[in-house]
Design an enzyme around this catalytic site. Structure first.
Site, PDB file in Angstrom:
ATOM      1  N   GLN A 278      -4.395  -1.473   9.687  1.00 49.38           N
ATOM      2  CA  GLN A 278      -4.303  -2.469   9.177  1.00 49.38           C
ATOM      3  C   GLN A 278      -4.894  -3.564   9.468  1.00 49.38           C
ATOM      4  O   GLN A 278      -4.853  -4.175  10.677  1.00 49.38           O
ATOM      5  CB  GLN A 278      -2.928  -2.526   8.744  1.00 49.38           C
ATOM      6  CG  GLN A 278      -3.226  -4.299   7.698  1.00 49.38           C
ATOM      7  CD  GLN A 278      -3.645  -4.472   6.499  1.00 49.38           C
ATOM      8  OE1 GLN A 278      -2.687  -3.329   5.631  1.00 49.38           O
ATOM      9  NE2 GLN A 278      -4.525  -5.300   5.849  1.00 49.38           N
TER      10      GLN A 278
ATOM     11  N   LYS B 177       0.784  -0.786   0.258  1.00 48.25           N
ATOM     12  CA  LYS B 177      -0.033   0.378  -0.186  1.00 48.25           C
ATOM     13  C   LYS B 177       0.913   0.936  -0.397  1.00 48.25           C
ATOM     14  O   LYS B 177       0.453   2.406  -1.065  1.00 48.25           O
ATOM     15  CB  LYS B 177      -0.654   0.066   1.281  1.00 48.25           C
ATOM     16  CG  LYS B 177      -2.171  -0.747   1.522  1.00 48.25           C
ATOM     17  CD  LYS B 177      -2.986  -1.193   2.414  1.00 48.25           C
ATOM     18  CE  LYS B 177      -3.833  -2.321   1.907  1.00 48.25           C
ATOM     19  NZ  LYS B 177      -4.730  -2.669   3.170  1.00 48.25           N
TER      20      LYS B 177
ATOM     21  N   ASP C 118     -10.963   3.171   3.868  1.00 41.17           N
ATOM     22  CA  ASP C 118     -11.327   1.995   3.839  1.00 41.17           C
ATOM     23  C   ASP C 118     -13.067   1.712   3.426  1.00 41.17           C
ATOM     24  O   ASP C 118     -13.555   0.805   3.055  1.00 41.17           O
ATOM     25  CB  ASP C 118     -10.978   0.794   4.834  1.00 41.17           C
ATOM     26  CG  ASP C 118     -10.362   0.262   4.772  1.00 41.17           C
ATOM     27  OD1 ASP C 118      -9.056   0.208   3.711  1.00 41.17           O
ATOM     28  OD2 ASP C 118      -9.344   0.086   5.943  1.00 41.17           O
TER      29      ASP C 118
END
Ligand code: NAP
Length: 285
Positions: A96, A52, A119
Site C-alpha cells: 500500500q 480491499k 498492482d
C-alpha cells in the site's frame, strides 16, 4: 447525462470474480491469496486497505495483512517481500502506498516477483504493457477501461485526453487507450493551455491530483469524463472534477465517491486471480 456508476460496474465485476474464485477453489482446493503489506500508519491507507480486504472476502479470496512500522528498515521490508515471493500459498502482493518517506517504492517494486505484482506497477509489467503484451494492467486505468466497456462507450478512433503522467495512473491509462485505438493526448503540469487539449477529448481521464480543479469549461458537451482524483476536503470525499459545475454539461461523468475508486479495488482482485491461475498453469513457484 450518463452517471458512470463505478459501484454498479464493480458490483458486477466482483460477482463475476466470485464465480471464478469458486471455480479456482474447486479445482485447486484452496482460495487465491493476496498478501497486503502496510508500512506505517497513513490513516487514508487504513481505510483503503480495509476496503480491499473486505472486497477480497466478498469474492472468496483470502487476504493476509503484513504490517511494518516506520522504525523498520528498507532491508526488513525487502526481506518480507522476498519471503512472500517464494511462499507458494501467496499469489499476489500489494504494497500500500504511500509509505513513510525513508522507504523506496522503486526498491520494493524491484524486489517483488513480477508474477505476483497484483498492482501491475513492476517495471517488467509496465514494459510488457508498453510493448502491447500486457501481463498485469495497473488497477486504476484497467478499471476505467472496464467502465468504458460496460457502458459501451466506443474508444476506437476517438480522441482521448489523459491529464497526468504518473507511472501508476496517467502513463498506463494513455497506453491502454492507445491500445484500444484511441488517438491519445497526454497532458501534465507543464502543458500550456490545458483547456485547449481537454476540450478536444471525446473521452477525458483526469488524474492530476487537484481537488475540484476541472469545471465544465474544460470539457466539450459530448465528452465522457472519468475522474480519477481522490481527495478529502473538509471531511468530504471529492475528485479532480467539480461535479456540480459539470453535471449535465457533459455526456457522461464518473462521480467521486462511487466512481473509478470502486473499480480500482475490483481490478486488484481480478489481477490477483489471473496471477493465481497463471501460477497454477505454469507451476512458477
Ligand atoms: P501524481 O503522481 O501526483 O501525478 C499527478 C499528475 O498530474 C502528474 O503527472 C502531474 O504533472 C499532473 N498535474 C498536476 N497538476 C496538474 C495541472 N494543474 N495540470 C495538468 N497536469 C497536472 O498522482 P497520481 O498517483 O497519478 O494520482 C492522481 C490522482 O488520482 C490523485 O488525486 C490520487 O489520489 C488519485 N488516485 C486515485 C485512485 C483511485 O483508485 N481512484 C488511484 C490512484 C490515484 P507532472 O508530471 O508534470 O508533475
Amino acid at each position: 447525462m450518463l452517471l458512470i456508476d463505478g459501484r454498479e460496474v464493480a458490483k458486477q465485476t466482483k460477482a463475476e470474480l466470485a464465480r471464478e474464485c469458486a471455480r479456482f477453489k474447486d479445482k485447486y482446493r484452496r482460495a487465491p491469496q493476496l498478501a497486503v503489506v502496510q508500512v506505517g500508519e497513513d490513516p487514508a491507507s487504513q481505510i483503503y486497505l480495509k476496503n480491499k480486504e473486505k472486497s477480497a472476502a466478498e469474492v472468496g479470496m483470502q487476504s493476509l495483512r503484513f504490517h511494518l512500522d516506520k522504525e523498520n528498515s528498507q532491508e526488513e521490508l525487502d526481506s518480507l517481500i522476498t519471503r512472500l515471493n517464494t511462499d507458494a500459498e501467496i499469489n499476489g502482493i500489494l504494497v500500500q502506498l504511500p509509505m513513510p518517506k525513508q522507504f523506496s517504492v522503486e526498491a520494493v517494486l524491484n524486489a517483488m516477483n513480477p508474477f505476483k505484482d497484483s498492482d501491475g506497477f513492476h517495471p517488467e509489467n509496465l514494459g510488457l504493457l508498453l510493448s502491447g503484451r500486457p501481463r498485469v494492467k495497473p488497477c486504476t486505468p484497467f478499471g476505467v477501461m472496464k467502465m468504458l466497456e460496460h457502458y459501451k462507450i466506443s474508444v476506437s478512433g476517438k480522441t482521448a485526453v489523459v491529464v497526468g503522467r504518473s507511472n501508476i495512473v496517467g502513463k498506463p491509462m494513455a497506453q491502454l487507450l492507445m491500445a484500444a485505438d484511441a488517438t491519445v493526448i497526454n497532458c501534465h503540469s507543464k502543458t500550456k493551455d490545458l483547456k485547449e487539449f481537454t476540450r478536444q477529448g471525446d473521452i477525458v481521464v483526469v488524474a492530476a491530483g487537484r481537488p475540484e480543479f476541472f469545471d465544465s469549461s474544460y470539457f466539450k458537451s459530448d465528452a465522457f469524463v472519468f475522474d480519477v482524483g481522490m481527495h478529502h476536503v473538509n471531511g468530504k470525499a471529492t475528485g479532480d472534477v467539480n461535479f456540480k459545475s459539470c453535471e449535465d454539461k457533459v455526456a457522461g461523468l464518473s462521480p467521486v465517491p462511487g466512481g473509478v475508486g470502486q473499480m480500482t479495488v475490483a481490478m486488484l482482485l481480478k489481477n490477483t486471480l489471473d496471477l493465481a491461475l497463471y501460477q497454477e498453469n505454469h507451476r512458477l513457484l
